[in-house]
Design a protein around this motif. Sequence first.
Motif, PDB file in Angstrom:
ATOM      1  N   LEU A 182       0.820  -1.207   0.000  1.00 31.16           N
ATOM      2  CA  LEU A 182       0.000   0.000   0.000  1.00 31.16           C
ATOM      3  C   LEU A 182       0.859   1.263   0.000  1.00 31.16           C
ATOM      4  CD1 LEU A 182      -2.744  -1.096   2.564  1.00 31.16           C
ATOM      5  CD2 LEU A 182      -3.060  -0.705   0.124  1.00 31.16           C
ATOM      6  N   GLY A 183       2.152   1.099   0.225  1.00 26.31           N
ATOM      7  CA  GLY A 183       3.051   2.246   0.178  1.00 26.31           C
ATOM      8  C   GLY A 183       3.090   2.899  -1.196  1.00 26.31           C
ATOM      9  N   PHE A 184       2.671   2.145  -2.216  1.00 26.99           N
ATOM     10  CA  PHE A 184       2.625   2.727  -3.555  1.00 26.99           C
ATOM     11  C   PHE A 184       1.524   3.788  -3.685  1.00 26.99           C
ATOM     12  CE2 PHE A 184       4.816  -1.305  -4.688  1.00 26.99           C
ATOM     13  CZ  PHE A 184       5.919  -0.749  -5.309  1.00 26.99           C
ATOM     14  N   ALA A 185       0.526   3.742  -2.787  1.00 22.94           N
ATOM     15  CA  ALA A 185      -0.565   4.732  -2.851  1.00 22.94           C
ATOM     16  C   ALA A 185      -0.057   6.148  -2.611  1.00 22.94           C
ATOM     17  CB  ALA A 185      -1.677   4.361  -1.868  1.00 22.94           C
ATOM     18  N   PRO A 186       0.634   6.427  -1.483  1.00 23.59           N
ATOM     19  CA  PRO A 186       1.151   7.793  -1.307  1.00 23.59           C
ATOM     20  C   PRO A 186       2.193   8.176  -2.344  1.00 23.59           C
ATOM     21  CG  PRO A 186       1.945   6.332   0.434  1.00 23.59           C
ATOM     22  CD  PRO A 186       0.871   5.596  -0.290  1.00 23.59           C
ATOM     23  N   ILE A 187       2.975   7.203  -2.843  1.00 16.03           N
ATOM     24  CA  ILE A 187       3.949   7.520  -3.896  1.00 16.03           C
ATOM     25  C   ILE A 187       3.217   7.977  -5.152  1.00 16.03           C
ATOM     26  CG2 ILE A 187       5.654   6.532  -5.470  1.00 16.03           C
ATOM     27  CD1 ILE A 187       6.596   4.743  -3.197  1.00 16.03           C
ATOM     28  N   TYR A 188       2.133   7.297  -5.479  1.00 11.37           N
ATOM     29  CA  TYR A 188       1.344   7.664  -6.663  1.00 11.37           C
ATOM     30  C   TYR A 188       0.758   9.065  -6.519  1.00 11.37           C
ATOM     31  CZ  TYR A 188      -2.758   8.070  -9.648  1.00 11.37           C
ATOM     32  OH  TYR A 188      -3.708   8.542 -10.530  1.00 11.37           O
ATOM     33  N   PHE A 189       0.103   9.323  -5.377  1.00  9.43           N
ATOM     34  CA  PHE A 189      -0.536  10.627  -5.192  1.00  9.43           C
ATOM     35  C   PHE A 189       0.488  11.747  -5.114  1.00  9.43           C
ATOM     36  CE2 PHE A 189      -4.003   7.894  -3.455  1.00  9.43           C
ATOM     37  CZ  PHE A 189      -4.982   8.280  -4.354  1.00  9.43           C
ATOM     38  N   GLY A 190       1.640  11.479  -4.484  1.00  6.09           N
ATOM     39  CA  GLY A 190       2.692  12.494  -4.418  1.00  6.09           C
ATOM     40  C   GLY A 190       3.267  12.788  -5.783  1.00  6.09           C
ATOM     41  N   SER A 191       3.502  11.734  -6.579  1.00  4.39           N
ATOM     42  CA  SER A 191       4.031  11.909  -7.931  1.00  4.39           C
ATOM     43  C   SER A 191       3.033  12.648  -8.815  1.00  4.39           C
ATOM     44  CB  SER A 191       4.371  10.548  -8.549  1.00  4.39           C
ATOM     45  OG  SER A 191       5.323   9.867  -7.774  1.00  4.39           O
ATOM     46  N   LYS A 192       1.761  12.347  -8.631  1.00 10.34           N
ATOM     47  CA  LYS A 192       0.714  13.008  -9.410  1.00 10.34           C
ATOM     48  C   LYS A 192       0.683  14.505  -9.107  1.00 10.34           C
ATOM     49  CE  LYS A 192      -4.255  12.609 -10.452  1.00 10.34           C
ATOM     50  NZ  LYS A 192      -4.779  13.883  -9.921  1.00 10.34           N
ATOM     51  N   ARG A 193       0.832  14.850  -7.811  1.00  9.82           N
ATOM     52  CA  ARG A 193       0.863  16.258  -7.419  1.00  9.82           C
ATOM     53  C   ARG A 193       2.071  16.970  -8.033  1.00  9.82           C
ATOM     54  NH1 ARG A 193      -3.791  16.212  -6.105  1.00  9.82           N
ATOM     55  NH2 ARG A 193      -4.642  16.255  -3.995  1.00  9.82           N
ATOM     56  N   LEU A 194       3.231  16.312  -8.019  1.00  4.23           N
ATOM     57  CA  LEU A 194       4.430  16.916  -8.597  1.00  4.23           C
ATOM     58  C   LEU A 194       4.271  17.126 -10.093  1.00  4.23           C
ATOM     59  CD1 LEU A 194       7.420  15.117  -6.804  1.00  4.23           C
ATOM     60  CD2 LEU A 194       6.714  17.506  -6.591  1.00  4.23           C
ATOM     61  N   TRP A 195       3.695  16.132 -10.769  1.00  4.25           N
ATOM     62  CA  TRP A 195       3.480  16.241 -12.205  1.00  4.25           C
ATOM     63  C   TRP A 195       2.544  17.409 -12.520  1.00  4.25           C
ATOM     64  CZ3 TRP A 195      -0.667  15.972 -15.583  1.00  4.25           C
ATOM     65  CH2 TRP A 195      -0.348  15.836 -16.933  1.00  4.25           C
ATOM     66  N   GLU A 196       1.482  17.556 -11.753  1.00  3.86           N
ATOM     67  CA  GLU A 196       0.543  18.651 -11.969  1.00  3.86           C
ATOM     68  C   GLU A 196       1.212  19.998 -11.723  1.00  3.86           C
ATOM     69  OE1 GLU A 196      -2.608  17.669  -9.313  1.00  3.86           O
ATOM     70  OE2 GLU A 196      -3.589  16.289 -10.716  1.00  3.86           O
ATOM     71  N   ARG A 197       2.040  20.064 -10.671  1.00  2.00           N
ATOM     72  CA  ARG A 197       2.733  21.320 -10.374  1.00  2.00           C
ATOM     73  C   ARG A 197       3.745  21.648 -11.469  1.00  2.00           C
ATOM     74  NH1 ARG A 197       2.402  23.677  -5.837  1.00  2.00           N
ATOM     75  NH2 ARG A 197       1.774  21.787  -4.755  1.00  2.00           N
ATOM     76  N   TRP A 198       4.434  20.615 -11.964  1.00  4.79           N
ATOM     77  CA  TRP A 198       5.431  20.805 -13.019  1.00  4.79           C
ATOM     78  C   TRP A 198       4.779  21.320 -14.293  1.00  4.79           C
ATOM     79  CZ3 TRP A 198      10.645  20.638 -13.357  1.00  4.79           C
ATOM     80  CH2 TRP A 198      11.216  20.554 -14.631  1.00  4.79           C
ATOM     81  N   ASN A 199       3.553  20.865 -14.571  1.00  5.00           N
ATOM     82  CA  ASN A 199       2.836  21.272 -15.780  1.00  5.00           C
ATOM     83  C   ASN A 199       1.893  22.448 -15.550  1.00  5.00           C
ATOM     84  OD1 ASN A 199       3.363  19.104 -18.079  1.00  5.00           O
ATOM     85  ND2 ASN A 199       3.272  17.999 -16.133  1.00  5.00           N
ATOM     86  N   GLY A 200       2.001  23.076 -14.384  1.00  5.14           N
ATOM     87  CA  GLY A 200       1.193  24.254 -14.097  1.00  5.14           C
ATOM     88  C   GLY A 200      -0.277  23.970 -13.888  1.00  5.14           C
ATOM     89  N   ILE A 201      -0.605  22.726 -13.548  1.00  2.98           N
ATOM     90  CA  ILE A 201      -2.007  22.381 -13.307  1.00  2.98           C
ATOM     91  C   ILE A 201      -2.244  22.435 -11.811  1.00  2.98           C
ATOM     92  CG2 ILE A 201      -3.824  20.668 -13.644  1.00  2.98           C
ATOM     93  CD1 ILE A 201      -2.089  19.425 -15.826  1.00  2.98           C
ATOM     94  N   GLU A 202      -2.695  23.579 -11.327  1.00 11.64           N
ATOM     95  CA  GLU A 202      -2.931  23.744  -9.903  1.00 11.64           C
ATOM     96  C   GLU A 202      -4.277  24.407  -9.687  1.00 11.64           C
ATOM     97  OE1 GLU A 202       0.308  24.818  -7.237  1.00 11.64           O
ATOM     98  OE2 GLU A 202       1.494  25.280  -9.013  1.00 11.64           O
ATOM     99  N   THR A 203      -4.845  24.144  -8.508  1.00 18.29           N
ATOM    100  CA  THR A 203      -6.106  24.796  -8.162  1.00 18.29           C
ATOM    101  C   THR A 203      -5.817  26.226  -7.768  1.00 18.29           C
ATOM    102  OG1 THR A 203      -7.037  22.732  -7.375  1.00 18.29           O
ATOM    103  CG2 THR A 203      -8.091  24.746  -6.616  1.00 18.29           C
ATOM    104  N   GLY A 204      -6.414  27.160  -8.475  1.00 22.15           N
ATOM    105  CA  GLY A 204      -6.199  28.555  -8.161  1.00 22.15           C
ATOM    106  C   GLY A 204      -7.131  29.046  -7.083  1.00 22.15           C
ATOM    107  N   ASP A 205      -7.248  30.369  -6.958  1.00 23.86           N
ATOM    108  CA  ASP A 205      -8.094  30.958  -5.938  1.00 23.86           C
ATOM    109  C   ASP A 205      -9.497  31.217  -6.438  1.00 23.86           C
ATOM    110  OD1 ASP A 205      -6.060  30.990  -4.070  1.00 23.86           O
ATOM    111  OD2 ASP A 205      -5.273  32.909  -4.799  1.00 23.86           O
ATOM    112  N   ALA A 206      -9.771  30.877  -7.689  1.00 21.81           N
ATOM    113  CA  ALA A 206     -11.102  31.123  -8.231  1.00 21.81           C
ATOM    114  C   ALA A 206     -12.122  30.244  -7.515  1.00 21.81           C
ATOM    115  CB  ALA A 206     -11.114  30.821  -9.726  1.00 21.81           C
ATOM    116  N   PRO A 207     -13.293  30.790  -7.144  1.00 22.65           N
ATOM    117  CA  PRO A 207     -14.303  30.011  -6.427  1.00 22.65           C
ATOM    118  C   PRO A 207     -14.715  28.754  -7.175  1.00 22.65           C
ATOM    119  CG  PRO A 207     -14.842  32.362  -6.384  1.00 22.65           C
ATOM    120  CD  PRO A 207     -13.689  32.190  -7.340  1.00 22.65           C
TER     121      PRO A 207
END
Length: 203
Positions: free
Chosen positions: A73-98
């Motif tokens: 199950l340790g692969f679960a946090p690795i997956y979610f962490g990697s996904k977050r890094l990939w999104e940040r690297w590609n500028g896909i982030e949740t902004g402040d828009a409602p």
Amino acid sequence: MGYVLGVFGVAIVMFASTNIDDIFVLLGFFADPRFRAKQIVIGQYLGIGALYGISVIASFLVLVIPAAYIGLLGFAPIYFGSKRLWERWNGIETGDAPEDHEKAAAGHGNIVAVTLVTIANGGDNISVYTPIFATRSAYEVLTIGCIFALLTAIWLGAAHSLVNHPTLGAPIRRHGHRLVPFVLIALGILILYEARTTTLLWS
């Protein structure tokens, strides 16, 4: 009275000793604008409930689940962490828009993420809870479960309070979510290492 206090003491020691690191994970989730408090609370309770349920079933079957398999199950946090890094690297982030926050709040993916990370971080929980439950009565096991539910609320409240603290809250909210991907990946690697899951993968 002493018997009841003894059960309470055992439950508190069991929970605290196996969930100290969970506080830091919760801090990261509460600091991440993608996550709503309700999602974190539901996910945490589902995760803790799953760990408790698995341990109860294992104790009834007099079966201790090998840590190496729990470690997968340790692969679960690795997956979610990697996904977050990939999104940040590609500028896909949740902004402040409602509308962005509404979209993040509406999905069930965040609840699943919190649940899986909680379960993945709970390999030691199962290994500790199972043998103790196996030596306790059904009443004691149920009482310990109720105490766990109360302590989970305290854990959530403590993490939420820190993130919203007048002094500490601002820097945690500002930088906490940036650290989450690295914390999750490190957590996953640590779980795989401590559970010796690599022996399954490379055998």
